[in-house]
Design a protein around this motif. Structure first.
Motif, mmCIF file in Angstrom:
data_model
loop_
_atom_site.group_PDB
_atom_site.id
_atom_site.type_symbol
_atom_site.label_atom_id
_atom_site.label_comp_id
_atom_site.label_asym_id
_atom_site.label_seq_id
_atom_site.Cartn_x
_atom_site.Cartn_y
_atom_site.Cartn_z
ATOM 1 N N ILE A 72 16.941 3.390 23.101
ATOM 2 C CA ILE A 72 18.131 3.504 22.424
ATOM 3 C C ILE A 72 18.845 4.934 22.814
ATOM 4 O O ILE A 72 19.934 4.992 22.708
ATOM 5 C CB ILE A 72 17.537 4.237 21.047
ATOM 6 N N SER A 97 21.035 3.869 25.568
ATOM 7 C CA SER A 97 22.349 3.072 24.871
ATOM 8 C C SER A 97 23.156 4.088 24.591
ATOM 9 O O SER A 97 24.320 4.008 24.556
ATOM 10 C CB SER A 97 21.945 2.083 23.931
ATOM 11 N N ARG A 98 22.845 5.132 23.824
ATOM 12 C CA ARG A 98 23.676 6.284 23.389
ATOM 13 C C ARG A 98 24.308 7.111 24.649
ATOM 14 O O ARG A 98 25.594 7.285 24.403
ATOM 15 C CB ARG A 98 22.792 7.357 22.564
ATOM 16 N N LEU A 143 22.054 -1.833 22.530
ATOM 17 C CA LEU A 143 22.029 -1.580 21.201
ATOM 18 C C LEU A 143 21.675 -2.580 20.342
ATOM 19 O O LEU A 143 20.927 -2.459 19.403
ATOM 20 C CB LEU A 143 23.539 -0.821 20.696
ATOM 21 N N TYR A 187 22.073 4.921 14.672
ATOM 22 C CA TYR A 187 22.117 3.722 15.913
ATOM 23 C C TYR A 187 23.349 2.765 15.721
ATOM 24 O O TYR A 187 23.856 2.428 16.690
ATOM 25 C CB TYR A 187 20.853 3.003 16.374
ATOM 26 N N TRP A 244 26.619 4.242 17.160
ATOM 27 C CA TRP A 244 26.982 4.226 18.186
ATOM 28 C C TRP A 244 27.222 2.662 18.804
ATOM 29 O O TRP A 244 28.142 2.767 19.610
ATOM 30 C CB TRP A 244 25.827 4.706 19.192
ATOM 31 N N LEU A 245 26.847 1.666 18.139
ATOM 32 C CA LEU A 245 27.259 0.399 18.524
ATOM 33 C C LEU A 245 28.663 0.145 18.110
ATOM 34 O O LEU A 245 29.430 -0.299 18.716
ATOM 35 C CB LEU A 245 26.478 -0.489 17.543
#
Length: 436
Positions: free
Chosen positions: A333, A336-337, A352, A370, A373-374
């Motif tokens: 996670i 991906s961020r 993500l 989360y 961010w996607l």
């Protein structure tokens, strides 16, 4: 490198903690010496080489001086090390405690480079946990510590499913009560250390909750209190966790340079012997701090080191209870961020989607964060229709979640989608949520 000494926001009375805890965060230079004086720098260097806390050195100095009542405490050692006060009559005892000659203490350091920042640089100038001189309360035992430990862990578990706005009052109430127990009652040295450790853990989660509720000044004061408690308990793993939490807040609120400095100090102070999960978490914080500072290469390097650290964790290995959530999934996670913040959607989007595919829907706040961010990564990938659909879900999840972090992420998403305002799906979303 920015100065490791952090100036507090404008002074104000904390809303949730006793006013006595609102100590200044940055020491000032006194008349007895300049910051980083030769003797003070040597004392600090020699103490850290031995792995001692300031409290431990104070105890050893009193022992070497053969005095009763511990007239030297952590605060006095801090004043020596920062140059606010010269040891003078304590110099022979300091030398004896450290096992060196007084000439070694007086010899100027030859290295021209400034020392790396340590967590001691971030402690309050005065000790907010100083026990009352006239303690009239009851005798505290291990059972009381166990009760507090269960309460702290219960609060951590509640934070998994509830937002800061729901938990801020009980969290601050518990913290105030725990500090009162420590300051007003009596206990053995070992029980006192355990109480300090639980106060540190409670301050970490209470600070995290306050930050999520948007009370950043309050959160910083709480984190510093917890850092003081953890260091006095000589729990370096916990101190690093608290410092990393404060660094994370700084990085997310316009203090990126300070965030990098503090995150790195947490990693340095913990050292290589910290549990693998703890080192992975510290390195994750370092990666995020560099990301928010726009430093892509150090961020990517820290991510790789975090993964390596976690791979060294073995089944059944002991780790503090507060690290229960650190896992390979959590590292993905963060990875991906970082990719999203660095505008690398081709890497961010698959990660993500993989993580969110099996994410626990009861963790509403984290799911909304989360997904946010996607949505941004999809916008960066030139997929505005899908980004708008994900944004709609974030807004829906956040509607009943009193989290300032979620609210801020909604603002970020809608701001990013302005570029695609002519796309019908985006236009409808922006028209429905103009206030956000």
């Amino acid at each position: 490198m920015p100065s490791p000494h952090v100036i507090c926001p404008a002074s104000q009375t904390p809303s949730g903690i006793d006013q006595r805890l609102a100590a200044p965060c940055r020491p000032t230079v006194g008349q007895n010496g300049r910051m980083g004086s030769s003797i003070g720098a040597n004392i600090r260097r020699l103490r850290e080489e031995r792995g001692w806390s300031q409290a431990r050195l104070a105890h050893e100095v009193c022992k070497a001086a053969r005095v009763q009542g511990d007239p030297v405490g952590r605060q006095e050692v801090s004043r020596w090390e920062t140059g606010k006060r010269t040891p003078r009559e304590w110099l022979p005892s300091i030398a004896a405690a450290l096992g060196v000659s007084m000439d070694v203490l007086r010899t100027p350091l030859t290295a021209p480079e400034p020392p790396l920042p340590t967590l001691a640089d971030f402690l309050p100038a005065e000790d907010p946990l100083e026990p009352l001189s006239d303690r009239t309360g009851r005798r505290i035992g291990r059972g009381d510590v166990d009760d507090l430990r269960q309460r702290v862990h219960g609060l951590r578990l509640a934070d998994d499913v509830l937002a800061g706005g729901d938990l801020i009052r009980p969290a601050l109430r518990d913290l105030r009560r725990a500090v009162k127990v420590y300051r007003e009652n009596t206990y053995t040295s070992e029980v006192g250390k355990q109480l300090l450790r639980q106060i540190g853990e409670l301050a970490q989660i209470a600070g995290w909750i306050a930050s999520d509720a948007g009370q950043h000044d309050e959160a910083e004061r709480i984190y510093r209190l917890g850092l003081s408690a953890a260091r006095q308990a000589e729990d370096h793993t916990l101190a690093g966790h608290i410092a990393g939490s404060l660094a994370y807040q700084m990085s997310n609120n316009g203090r990126e340079g300070e965030g990098v400095t503090l995150a790195q100090a947490a990693l340095n102070d913990a050292g290589p012997d910290a549990p693998p999960k703890a080192r992975a978490l510290y390195l994750d914080r370092v990666a995020w701090a560099h990301t928010k500072a726009g430093e892509a290469q150090p961020a990517m390097r820290a991510l790789g080191e975090a993964g390596q650290a976690l791979s060294e964790d073995t089944p059944g290995a002991e780790s503090p209870a507060f690290l229960y959530w650190v896992s390979a999934g959590e590292l993905r996670i963060m990875e991906s961020r970082v990719y999203t913040e660095l505008h690398r959607p081709l890497r961010a989007v698959p990660l993500l989607r993989e993580v969110l595919g099996g994410y626990d829907a009861t963790h509403t706040r984290e799911l909304a964060l989360y997904l946010s961010w996607l949505a941004v990564a999809l916008a960066d990938a030139n997929e505005p229709e899908e980004a708008a659909a994900v944004a709609e879900r974030v807004i829906s999840l956040g509607a009943d979640t009193p989290s300032e972090r979620v609210a801020e992420r909604v603002r970020v998403i809608l701001g990013r989608l302005q570029e695609y305002a002519e796309v019908p799906e985006v236009a409808a979303l922006l028209a429905e949520h103009p206030a956000a």
